[in-house]
Design a protein around this motif. Structure first.
Motif, PDB file in Angstrom:
ATOM      1  N   GLN A  99      -5.609  -1.848   8.446  1.00  0.00           N
ATOM      2  CA  GLN A  99      -4.701  -2.863   8.854  1.00  0.00           C
ATOM      3  C   GLN A  99      -3.370  -2.718   7.883  1.00  0.00           C
ATOM      4  OE1 GLN A  99      -4.592  -5.251  11.252  1.00  0.00           O
ATOM      5  NE2 GLN A  99      -6.516  -4.197  11.905  1.00  0.00           N
ATOM      6  N   ASP A 101      -0.853  -0.630   8.223  1.00  0.00           N
ATOM      7  CA  ASP A 101       0.284  -0.337   8.922  1.00  0.00           C
ATOM      8  C   ASP A 101       0.991  -1.623   9.764  1.00  0.00           C
ATOM      9  OD1 ASP A 101       0.010   2.143   8.213  1.00  0.00           O
ATOM     10  OD2 ASP A 101      -0.093   3.321  10.314  1.00  0.00           O
ATOM     11  N   HIS A 104       2.651  -3.651   7.204  1.00  0.00           N
ATOM     12  CA  HIS A 104       3.961  -3.345   6.946  1.00  0.00           C
ATOM     13  C   HIS A 104       4.698  -3.642   8.025  1.00  0.00           C
ATOM     14  CE1 HIS A 104       2.128  -0.561   3.603  1.00  0.00           C
ATOM     15  NE2 HIS A 104       3.006  -1.320   3.188  1.00  0.00           N
ATOM     16  N   CYS A 105       4.227  -3.525   9.436  1.00  0.00           N
ATOM     17  CA  CYS A 105       5.063  -3.852  10.509  1.00  0.00           C
ATOM     18  C   CYS A 105       5.497  -5.236  10.467  1.00  0.00           C
ATOM     19  CB  CYS A 105       4.251  -3.795  11.961  1.00  0.00           C
ATOM     20  SG  CYS A 105       4.437  -2.346  12.672  1.00  0.00           S
ATOM     21  N   ARG A 108       8.256  -5.525   7.913  1.00  0.00           N
ATOM     22  CA  ARG A 108       9.375  -4.917   8.461  1.00  0.00           C
ATOM     23  C   ARG A 108      10.161  -5.681   9.105  1.00  0.00           C
ATOM     24  NH1 ARG A 108      11.798   0.101   9.286  1.00  0.00           N
ATOM     25  NH2 ARG A 108      11.981  -0.269  11.531  1.00  0.00           N
ATOM     26  N   PRO A 116       8.101   1.837   5.043  1.00  0.00           N
ATOM     27  CA  PRO A 116       6.521   1.947   4.435  1.00  0.00           C
ATOM     28  C   PRO A 116       5.828   3.301   4.957  1.00  0.00           C
ATOM     29  CG  PRO A 116       6.793   0.861   6.552  1.00  0.00           C
ATOM     30  CD  PRO A 116       8.016   1.196   6.083  1.00  0.00           C
ATOM     31  N   SER A 118       2.212   5.418   6.170  1.00  0.00           N
ATOM     32  CA  SER A 118       1.456   5.087   7.333  1.00  0.00           C
ATOM     33  C   SER A 118       0.254   5.478   6.636  1.00  0.00           C
ATOM     34  CB  SER A 118       1.794   5.676   8.445  1.00  0.00           C
ATOM     35  OG  SER A 118       0.816   5.416   9.411  1.00  0.00           O
ATOM     36  N   ARG A 120      -4.179   5.999   7.730  1.00  0.00           N
ATOM     37  CA  ARG A 120      -5.001   6.228   8.606  1.00  0.00           C
ATOM     38  C   ARG A 120      -6.218   6.402   8.388  1.00  0.00           C
ATOM     39  NH1 ARG A 120      -1.995   9.588  12.933  1.00  0.00           N
ATOM     40  NH2 ARG A 120      -0.634   8.002  12.330  1.00  0.00           N
ATOM     41  N   TYR A 133      -2.629   9.264   4.042  1.00  0.00           N
ATOM     42  CA  TYR A 133      -1.342   8.701   3.600  1.00  0.00           C
ATOM     43  C   TYR A 133      -0.391   9.738   3.944  1.00  0.00           C
ATOM     44  CZ  TYR A 133       2.123   7.841  -0.217  1.00  0.00           C
ATOM     45  OH  TYR A 133       3.156   7.714  -0.879  1.00  0.00           O
ATOM     46  N   TYR A 134       0.690   9.039   4.834  1.00  0.00           N
ATOM     47  CA  TYR A 134       1.817   9.741   5.272  1.00  0.00           C
ATOM     48  C   TYR A 134       3.209   9.006   4.781  1.00  0.00           C
ATOM     49  CZ  TYR A 134      -1.129  11.520   8.967  1.00  0.00           C
ATOM     50  OH  TYR A 134      -2.207  11.953   9.792  1.00  0.00           O
ATOM     51  N   SER A 135       3.728   9.670   3.737  1.00  0.00           N
ATOM     52  CA  SER A 135       4.892   8.959   3.122  1.00  0.00           C
ATOM     53  C   SER A 135       6.182   9.718   3.344  1.00  0.00           C
ATOM     54  CB  SER A 135       4.618   8.795   1.604  1.00  0.00           C
ATOM     55  OG  SER A 135       5.861   8.344   1.108  1.00  0.00           O
TER      56      SER A 135
END
Ligand code: 1MF
Length: 188
Positions: A99, A101, A104-105, A108, A116, A118, A120, A133-135
């Motif tokens: 949860q 993402d 962070h939505c 935002r 933020p 992301s 998965r 973790y995608y930064s």
């Protein structure tokens, strides 16, 4: 990053080394501000400088500072009134991590300059999952280990995270973690 992040670093530094350590870190980082406004966006460089200075003053490696920061972030935001945001995300590791993402939505909506990372989840089992973790920012992955440990503390479960794969760009990073946690019990 938003001031709340820098304020959390200051709070962590004081917790470890008292106000003297924080003042030394401020000086080392050439920081003019004596405090941060939580909902003001500050340059990322400031945060990186604080992490580097904290490592020097507290005699910790960058990785150790980032990991301690991740753990502290969950506690600190909880104390500052953001606990319900995290608690609403779920009651188990896979629920909450899945949860982030959406969480962070929601943040935002209030803070349009938030950038933020992301997260998965894949390969979810009763006791482990893979967390991607995608930064937008490079070099912060060790923080994720601490964030997972902080969430585990919050959820009152045992958990660990270990980086198993990474792709690094000049200004972005993707790291896969293997997250292990105490087996979920079937709900009655
Ligand atoms: O871009 C940003 O400024 C930014 C700031 C904080 C982006 C993300 C975050 C949160 N994130 C920090 C590490 C970012 C590393 C990276 O960019 O690769 C941690 C995300 C996270 C991961 C696991 C578990 C929990 C997590 O965070 C939960 C969270 C996220 C944001 C907030 C609180 C909890 C938040 C709340 C209020 C904020 C700012 C962030 O600002 C205000 C708003 C109103 C009044 C006071 C402060």
């Amino acid at each position: 990053m938003y001031g709340l992040v820098n304020a959390a670093i200051a709070d962590l530094a004081r917790e470890i080394g008292g106000d003297a350590a924080w003042q030394a870190i401020r000086e080392e980082a050439g920081l003019v501000e004596s405090s941060f406004v939580g909902m003001t966006a500050y340059p990322d460089e400031l945060t990186y400088d604080l992490v580097a200075a904290a490592g020097k003053v507290l005699q910790m490696s960058q990785d150790e500072v980032l990991r301690a920061f991740g753990r502290h972030w969950v506690r600190y935001t909880g104390r500052k009134g953001w606990g319900p945001l995290l608690e609403a995300a779920g009651t188990t590791m896979p629920e909450v991590l899945g949860q982030l993402d959406a969480l962070h939505c929601r943040v935002r909506l209030m803070l349009p300059e938030l950038r933020p990372p992301s997260f998965r989840c894949t390969d979810v089992t009763a006791s482990s999952l893979r967390l991607r973790y995608y930064s937008h920012r490079a070099g912060l992955a060790p923080m994720v280990v601490g964030l997972v440990e902080g969430l585990a503390e919050l959820l009152d479960v045992e958990a660990s995270a270990e980086a198993v794969d990474r792709v690094v760009d000049a200004d972005a990073e993707c790291v896969e973690f293997l997250v292990c946690y105490a087996p979920l019990r079937a709900r009655v």
